[in-house]
Each structure stands twice: as C-alpha cells, then as structure tokens.
Design an enzyme around this catalytic site. Structure first.
Site, PDB file in Angstrom:
ATOM      1  CB  ALA A  63      -0.924  -0.061   1.417  1.00 41.47           C
ATOM      2  N   GLY A 104       0.867  -5.138   0.957  1.00 42.66           N
ATOM      3  CA  GLY A 104      -0.151  -5.393   0.179  1.00 42.66           C
ATOM      4  C   GLY A 104       0.397  -5.992  -1.232  1.00 42.66           C
ATOM      5  CD  GLU A 107      -2.194  -7.996   2.580  1.00 42.89           C
ATOM      6  OE1 GLU A 107      -2.044  -6.868   2.535  1.00 42.89           O
ATOM      7  OE2 GLU A 107      -3.003  -8.468   3.554  1.00 42.89           O
ATOM      8  CD  GLU A 127       1.080  -5.763   5.573  1.00 43.13           C
ATOM      9  OE1 GLU A 127       2.010  -6.698   5.878  1.00 43.13           O
ATOM     10  OE2 GLU A 127       0.544  -5.739   4.600  1.00 43.13           O
TER      11      GLU A 127
HETATM   12  N1  CAA Z   1       4.516   3.647   0.357  1.00 47.74           N
HETATM   13  C1  CAA Z   1       4.751   4.734   0.092  1.00 47.74           C
HETATM   14  N2  CAA Z   1       6.359   5.046   0.262  1.00 47.74           N
HETATM   15  C2  CAA Z   1       7.368   3.950   0.103  1.00 47.74           C
HETATM   16  C3  CAA Z   1       6.762   2.726   0.367  1.00 47.74           C
HETATM   17  C4  CAA Z   1       5.362   2.498   0.643  1.00 47.74           C
HETATM   18  N3  CAA Z   1       4.791   1.365   0.820  1.00 47.74           N
HETATM   19  N4  CAA Z   1       7.675   1.840   0.579  1.00 47.74           N
HETATM   20  C5  CAA Z   1       8.882   2.934   0.144  1.00 47.74           C
HETATM   21  N5  CAA Z   1       8.568   3.981   0.085  1.00 47.74           N
HETATM   22  C6  CAA Z   1       9.424   5.149  -0.217  1.00 47.74           C
HETATM   23  C7  CAA Z   1      10.255   5.453   0.635  1.00 47.74           C
HETATM   24  O1  CAA Z   1       9.703   6.378   1.837  1.00 47.74           O
HETATM   25  C8  CAA Z   1      11.405   6.286  -0.247  1.00 47.74           C
HETATM   26  O2  CAA Z   1      10.907   7.542  -0.429  1.00 47.74           O
HETATM   27  P1  CAA Z   1      12.091   8.621  -0.622  1.00 47.74           P
HETATM   28  O3  CAA Z   1      12.925   8.227  -1.397  1.00 47.74           O
HETATM   29  O4  CAA Z   1      11.315   9.866  -0.850  1.00 47.74           O
HETATM   30  O5  CAA Z   1      12.803   8.583   0.861  1.00 47.74           O
HETATM   31  C9  CAA Z   1      11.515   5.294  -1.487  1.00 47.74           C
HETATM   32  O6  CAA Z   1      10.225   4.923  -1.437  1.00 47.74           O
HETATM   33  C10 CAA Z   1      12.529   4.360  -1.425  1.00 47.74           C
HETATM   34  O7  CAA Z   1      12.322   3.489  -0.268  1.00 47.74           O
HETATM   35  P2  CAA Z   1      13.463   3.066   0.531  1.00 47.74           P
HETATM   36  O8  CAA Z   1      14.661   4.169   0.622  1.00 47.74           O
HETATM   37  O9  CAA Z   1      13.049   2.188   1.753  1.00 47.74           O
HETATM   38  O10 CAA Z   1      14.424   1.961  -0.357  1.00 47.74           O
HETATM   39  P3  CAA Z   1      15.080   0.627  -0.246  1.00 47.74           P
HETATM   40  O11 CAA Z   1      15.372   0.099  -1.712  1.00 47.74           O
HETATM   41  O12 CAA Z   1      16.092   0.765   0.951  1.00 47.74           O
HETATM   42  O13 CAA Z   1      13.868  -0.316   0.291  1.00 47.74           O
HETATM   43  C11 CAA Z   1      11.617  -1.386   0.342  1.00 47.74           C
HETATM   44  C12 CAA Z   1      12.859  -0.959  -0.450  1.00 47.74           C
HETATM   45  C13 CAA Z   1      12.270  -2.854   0.919  1.00 47.74           C
HETATM   46  C14 CAA Z   1      10.389  -1.931  -0.497  1.00 47.74           C
HETATM   47  C15 CAA Z   1      11.480  -0.594   1.590  1.00 47.74           C
HETATM   48  O14 CAA Z   1      10.808   0.419   1.070  1.00 47.74           O
HETATM   49  C16 CAA Z   1      10.265  -0.909   2.314  1.00 47.74           C
HETATM   50  O15 CAA Z   1      10.322  -1.949   3.174  1.00 47.74           O
HETATM   51  N6  CAA Z   1       8.889  -0.292   2.252  1.00 47.74           N
HETATM   52  C17 CAA Z   1       8.048  -0.710   2.817  1.00 47.74           C
HETATM   53  C18 CAA Z   1       7.217  -2.050   2.783  1.00 47.74           C
HETATM   54  C19 CAA Z   1       6.229  -2.149   3.697  1.00 47.74           C
HETATM   55  O16 CAA Z   1       6.019  -2.121   4.684  1.00 47.74           O
HETATM   56  N7  CAA Z   1       4.916  -2.407   3.015  1.00 47.74           N
HETATM   57  C20 CAA Z   1       3.798  -2.474   3.706  1.00 47.74           C
HETATM   58  C21 CAA Z   1       2.750  -1.332   3.606  1.00 47.74           C
HETATM   59  S1  CAA Z   1       1.302  -1.521   4.166  1.00 47.74           S
HETATM   60  C22 CAA Z   1       0.247  -2.452   3.177  1.00 47.74           C
HETATM   61  O17 CAA Z   1       0.733  -2.894   2.458  1.00 47.74           O
HETATM   62  C23 CAA Z   1      -1.120  -2.574   4.144  1.00 47.74           C
HETATM   63  C24 CAA Z   1      -1.971  -3.467   3.390  1.00 47.74           C
HETATM   64  O18 CAA Z   1      -2.157  -4.650   3.949  1.00 47.74           O
HETATM   65  C25 CAA Z   1      -2.676  -3.196   2.131  1.00 47.74           C
END
Ligand code: CAA
Length: 699
Positions: A63, A104, A107, A127
């Site tokens: 998400a 997500g 998922e 999450e």
């Molecule tokens: N939503 C919005 N922005 C996100 C994002 C997300 N899910 N994941 C990463 N970003 C953004 C970061 O804030 C960052 O932005 P900036 O460059 O402006 O700082 C950019 O994307 C790059 O992210 P990272 O610096 O973290 O890059 P990385 O290569 O080190 O790591 C990653 C990549 C492993 C995908 C890491 O970003 C990550 O773990 N992201 C979150 C994953 C997560 O927690 N997902 C669950 C979301 S909640 C959900 O999905 C609920 C549901 O059930 C529907």
C-alpha cells in the site's frame, strides 16, 4: 494503456506490469488501473492467462503508506476488492516477483494463482512494523497456504523472507535463478496452469486448522520484544480468525482489525518513524550527488571498550582495520576482549568459526601510529580529555596521508576545537558511536563548522555500510542524545528528593516503554564517569541551580554500578538484575530531610511527565539552534540510541501526541520552581501560542 500499469502481450499471455516508481506502491491510481486492466483481459478472447509484474527494482512494496490516515479516505477501488477480483478470475493469473513483494504487494501475489520469484527476492508482510496488520487478505490466505504456525511467524515478526525459504514454506511456487527472466518464467507457469500441468489454486479456498495452544505460544514468545506494541497481538487475533471463521467472515474480521488500527496513535507513530528513518539521509546543503570518498582502510585509535567496539563494527562490515594502542598491555587486553566477544557469538551459534577467523584476520593491533598513515579514515576513541584528543589529532594530521578523514568518537567535547588542532579541519568530523558500539545502531555524525560536504557525504554513506543509522547533528555539549538525557536524568534525581524511590521511577519509565529506567541505566553505564565530570564542573556550576547530592553520595560509598556489584541497586554475584537496596532508599530519605523536602506521594504519571517534558524541551532548544535538522532526526536518535519505544514515535512525536500546550504549561511551572535551566524553549512557547506541533514545524 494506463500510465501506472504497462500492458504487453505475448501470444495468449497478457502481462500487466505495475509502473509506479520508486517502489510500485499501490496508490489509488494503480488499484484502479489494475482493476480496469484485469476486466479488459478477462473480456479479451485472445487472452488465456495473465502475468502480474512490477517494473523496476521491485515487484511491489505494498500500500502507499502516505495514503494512510489521510482525509478524505483513499479512493475506491480498495485493495481487498482488487485482490478478490484477481483471485476470482477464470483465467489464471501468475505473479512474477523480483526485488520485494511486501505487505499489500505480497497480498496481491497471494491473490494470484501462482507465484514465481527470483532467488534474491524477499517476500513478506511487514505491516506490524507500521503499527497495522495485513489488511488485504494476507492473514486469511497465508495460513491456508502454509499453515497457521508458519503464517504467524511471518506475519507477527513482520520480516521479509528470502524467496527460496518462501518456496520451501509453500507460498512461492517456483524460484528462478537470478539471471533468468522472471516474467518469462511466470508466463511459462501460467501456460502450464492453462494446460492443466500446474494447479489452478485459489489461496482463499479450503479451511485451516491449528493446535489450540499455538496462539498463546506465540504471545509468550514475543512478550519481551513486543512489549507495549498493539499490532503484533492484533495480527495474532486476525490469524485466529482464519481458523475460526469461514473465509468471507475472516476477511471481514481482518478488515475490522485493520481499520481499527490504521489511525491509531501507534500506527501514526510507526509511520512517522518509517519516514524519519529515510529522511535522515536528506541533508539540505549536502545533496545526494555529493561525491563521497571511498573508504578502503580504517584506523582506530584506542582499543578500550569504545575503540574495540568501533573496530568490530568496521571489521564486521568487511573493512581492514588497524587499531592503535599506547602500550602492549592495553592492546593485548583490548584484542583479547574482541576475540572473546566473537568466540562467545560462535559458541552461541550466531557466528561460524570461519567468519570469526576472517574477522580477526581483518583486524590488526599496533603500537606504531605510523601504521595508520595509509588509512582513508581514522576514528579516535580515547578518553574524554580535550588536551589528549587535540594532541592525538595533531599527530594524526602529521602522520596520515593528506586526504585521510579524521573522526572523533567524543560524546561531549567541542569538535571544532579538535578540528582546529589540525591543518585539515574540513576532513574532521565527529562519529559518536553508542555503547556497545559493535551492537548499537546509532551514530551521531557531528558536523563541525569547517567539515566539508564531501566528508559529511562520506561518513553518512559509511554509517549505512556499517549497517548503522547515521544522524547528522551539530556541535554542542552532549550533541542531541546525551544533552537531552541530562535533562531527563536530572529530574529523576529531583523526584527522589521529593518523595520517589529509584525502583518507582525506574518502573514508571519502564512501563512507559523504555528498556530500563534512568537508575538501572546508570548502574549499567557506570556511575564514576559522570562523577568525575561533575567534580570537574563543580567550581563553575552556578550556585542558584538546583543540584542533587544523591549521585555523588552514592559514588562516595564506592558504588559505581553493576561493575562494582552495587550502585543505585545491589547486584547478586554474576547477575545483572537490579535488586532494590534498603541502604540506598534510606539515603534517599535522609537527603530529602537534609534538604528540607516534605516527602510526598508521586504518581507514575508525574514521573513520566517530569522526566519526559524537560527532555522534550531540550529537544526544542536543539531544533531551534539547528543542532538537529528535523524533529524526526531527534526521534531517530532516541529510538536507536536509547531504546525509546518506536510505538511512541520518539520524544518529539510523542510530544505532539501529548499536546505542546500541556508540555509548555509544565515547563513554565518547572521554570518557576527550578530556575533558569528549565526555561521553556522559545520554540516550545511559540508552538504552544500558535496551537501548533513539532510536525507543523517540520513541514
Ligand atoms: N508507500 C509509500 N512510500 C514508500 C513505500 C510505501 N509502501 N515503500 C517505500 N516508500 C518510499 C520511501 O519512503 C522512499 O521514499 P524517499 O526516496 O522519498 O525517501 C522510497 O520509497 C524508497 O524506499 P527506501 O529508501 O526504503 O528504499 P530501499 O531500496 O532501501 O527499500 C523497500 C525498499 C524494501 C521496498 C522498503 O522501502 C520497504 O520496506 N518499504 C515498505 C514496505 C512495507 O512496509 N509495505 C507494507 C505497506 S502497508 C500495506 O501494504 C498494508 C496492506 O495490507 C494493504
């Protein structure tokens, strides 16, 4: 074709590739494009199967976290509906996963009928680390695919799992070698489903059973780590629904729990931490493309507790390190301690003997400063004495090659003064590691007046290479963390004088979520260093400032904390558990009497406010002085350096949740009672007056 989902066709296989940089987050535009393209593919007679992929480095990171908590709520379609439609498809859909499928994103893949991933992909449901639970079917589909116990492990830990392990567990169907094209493999897999050679499997079908004890067992297992967090426990409840309820009701239960959490203070706090962790790398006048020097060889001066831990941090990250000591005995002792720490990791099965040998092989002890001449970086970690440090920096300046970066691990001293002892102040910086340096992740990187942008870029990048969290701070006594800690600690002492006991103060702050209270922490760190500093400061300490004599009285008894078996508490032989000591409690009562305090009942709430609000006030001063760049940077220092509970978002985020008004009011009162150093920070006063928060200040 939609701009956020690229559509291509190979024979009868339609490929839908999410194209939403940087991480293919599932924002409203992506959800609606996916739903639309799925409908089109289903209606197109030329399409027999569908591959779902992600463009760029990642399949999909889930998400779009920025959408959470926003008003108005996100546009439809909601993710669960998109995934349900995908799963209900009469044509097989196969996910082609590279990089990451998280939250997500996974998922979405679980809604597909097959999942093919590259060997280096990571797949999981993180999450809970954002204070929520999977909200798009993950808690119902995953247990049906891999069983309740394995699903609980993944969902409750919130860790991303390597694809080969996920294949073994059964939620990835095929892993392709890294150089193979995952989309081609997914197409083949989809064709195999069409041909009936692979099962057309819907993860939500069927039922799942579990031992009655499995849920309580997990709760017991996570009790220590998850103390205070809501989401892991909510996730367990959601998974329980996969066993107890039919799928539709299970989805509804999951949704209900998700919706109940997404706007909670804990979820807001953990989202704040997620973005703050990423913001620390952004330094307004040191842009991302600032060249960083390559660090190949490292020198460390001093092989005591800090120097040894710092040397280990570099060695662990693969750097060859020369560690310099002033005499053979200290050097041998320091190296032996490092060897012992590695050996203990080997005996606990955390490190292989081969790894230990390689690490020790990268570490060289020396008594010759000239051995550091070729180092690209030298970190000084000797004791806190300005003249000693200046002397070392002068010598390093002469010995080291012209472009060696010289870093000091000082925790209190003026980095500018140290830098000015050299002819290369632009190459001098503070790298304040936290003890034990080989374990603690925080590095306060202290920028001096003359530190060059290249030096800053190099050290910030290096922090990441070491697996640490580097926060850039400015020069002041104690920098961010210890300066704020001082305010907190001081109030803890005053509370004793007014009526509390060490165990009560410690319990209130432990219950607040800190790993331990201030007195147990001091016993762990050792009381003698602070005593020495206080004695040095005594002649210049303004007489009108309130000063508690209790810590000095304890040191005068030869009680320096755990290392002497007694400090604020007693310690049984070989134990680190603090035992309240009647002798100290009597001393506390006696000092109250001497100072003329009428001891009173002090509530836990007052303890937390008295300790936390002055700490926050100091944080506000640090912000307006420009010592920290953002409130979030201070929060990261406290979360990684002092174990401040992540679910409270760090002290500055916590301040916003309490209300700046309330904190300001308390500071005004403390200022009247305790004098100048409790003066409300002008920034705090301004925010209170304008009805604003630190969040407003940051944006
Ligand atoms: N939503 C919005 N922005 C996100 C994002 C997300 N899910 N994941 C990463 N970003 C953004 C970061 O804030 C960052 O932005 P900036 O460059 O402006 O700082 C950019 O994307 C790059 O992210 P990272 O610096 O973290 O890059 P990385 O290569 O080190 O790591 C990653 C990549 C492993 C995908 C890491 O970003 C990550 O773990 N992201 C979150 C994953 C997560 O927690 N997902 C669950 C979301 S909640 C959900 O999905 C609920 C549901 O059930 C529907």
């Amino acid at each position: 074709m939609s701009s956020v989902v690229e559509v291509t066709q190979d024979g009868s296989v339609r490929v839908l590739s999410i194209d939403n940089p940087p991480v293919n987050g599932l924002g409203a535009a992506v959800r609606s494009a996916l739903a639309e393209e799925l409908t089109k593919a289903l209606q197109d007679e030329g399409v027999e199967a569908i591959v779902l992929a992600g463009k760029g480095k990642f399949f999909c990171a889930g998400a779009d976290i920025r959408e959470f908590g926003k008003e108005p709520p996100p546009d439809t379609p909601h993710l669960p509906d998109v995934i349900d439609a995908l799963e209900a498809s009469t044509k097989p859909v196969v996910a082609a996963i590279q990089g990451v499928a998280a939250g997500g994103g996974l998922e979405l893949a679980l809604g597909c009928h097959g999942r093919v991933a590259t060997a280096d992909a990571r797949v999981g449901l993180p999450e809970v680390t954002l204070g929520i639970i999977p909200g798009a079917g993950g808690t119902q589909r995953l247990p049906r695919l891999i069983g309740v116990a394995a699903a609980l492990d993944i969902i409750v830990a919130g860790k991303l799992v390597p694809a080969p392990k996920a294949e073994k567990l059964g939620y990835v169907d095929q892993v392709v070698t890294n150089n193979a094209n995952v989309i081609d493999a997914a197409k083949d897999y989809a064709r195999a489903i069409v041909a009936g050679d692979k099962p057309f499997r819907r993860a939500s079908e069927g039922t799942v059973e579990a031992e009655a004890t499995v849920f309580d067992d997990v709760k017991t297992r996570i009790a220590k780590k998850a103390r205070g967090f809501e989401a892991p426990y909510a996730a367990i409840d959601a998974v329980r629904a996969s066993v107890e309820l039919p799928i539709k009701e299970g989805f509804a239960r999951e949704r209900e729990i998700f919706v109940g959490l997404v706007d909670s203070v804990q979820a807001q706090a953990q989202r704040h931490v997620f973005f703050a962790e990423r913001a620390i790398a952004k330094i307004p006048d040191v842009p991302k493309d600032t060249p960083a020097k390559e660090i190949r060889r490292v020198g460390v001066v001093g092989c005591g507790t800090m120097g040894g831990g710092i040397a280990m941090s570099f060695v662990n990250a693969g750097f060859p390190v020369s560690v310099l000591e002033s005499n053979e005995e200290y050097l041998d002792r320091g190296l032996e301690k490092i060897r012992g720490l590695y050996a203990s990791s080997v005996s606990k099965g955390r490190l292989s003997q081969e790894d230990m040998d390689q690490r020790m092989g990268r570490l060289q002890g020396t008594l010759e400063a000239s051995e550091l001449a070729d180092a690209d970086l030298v970190v000084e970690a000797v004791f806190e004495e300005m003249d000693v440090k200046k002397d070392i920096f002068r010598r390093l300046d002469e010995i080291c090659k012209d472009d060696t970066i010289l870093a000091t691990n000082t925790s209190t001293l003026d980095v500018n003064e140290i830098a000015n002892a050299t002819k290369r102040p632009e190459l001098v910086i503070g790298t304040h590691f936290f003890s034990p340096a080989n374990i603690m992740k925080l590095m306060e990187n202290v920028r001096g007046e003359k530190t060059s942008k290249e030096t800053i870029a190099t050290i910030m990048k290096l922090s990441k290479q070491l697996g640490k969290v580097g926060v850039l701070v400015g020069v002041c006594d104690g920098f961010v963390g210890n300066r704020m800690l001082y305010a907190y600690r001081q109030q803890a002492d005053f509370l004793l004088e007014e009526g509390a006991l060490p165990r009560q103060v410690d319990k209130a702050l432990f219950d607040f979520g800190l790993p331990m209270g201030p007195f147990a922490m001091m016993d762990l760190a050792g009381l003698d260093i602070g005593w020495a500093i206080r004695k040095r400061q005594a002649p210049t300490r303004p007489k009108e400032l309130r000063y508690s004599p209790i810590p000095d009285r304890i040191c005068e008894m030869g009680r320096f904390g755990q290392k002497t078996g007694a400090g604020w508490y007693r310690y049984e032989e070989g134990s680190r558990t603090p035992v309240p000591d009647p002798e100290i409690e009597a001393l506390v009562v006696e000092v109250s009497k001497e100072l003329g305090f009428e001891r009173r009942e002090i509530s836990d709430e007052e303890i937390v406010e008295r300790c936390m609000f002055p700490l926050i006030n100091e944080g506000a001063k640090i912000l307006e002085e420009g010592i920290a760049l953002r409130p979030g940077d201070i929060d990261i220092v406290w979360i990684y350096g002092y174990g401040f509970p992540r679910y409270r978002g760090g002290p500055m985020f916590y301040a916003d949740t309490v209300g700046i008004d309330k904190i300001h009011e308390t500071m005004v009162r403390l200022y009247k009672e305790q004098g100048e150093w409790m003066k409300p920070a002008p920034l705090l006063t301004q925010l209170a007056k304008e009805g604003k928060s630190f969040k407003d200040y940051a944006s």
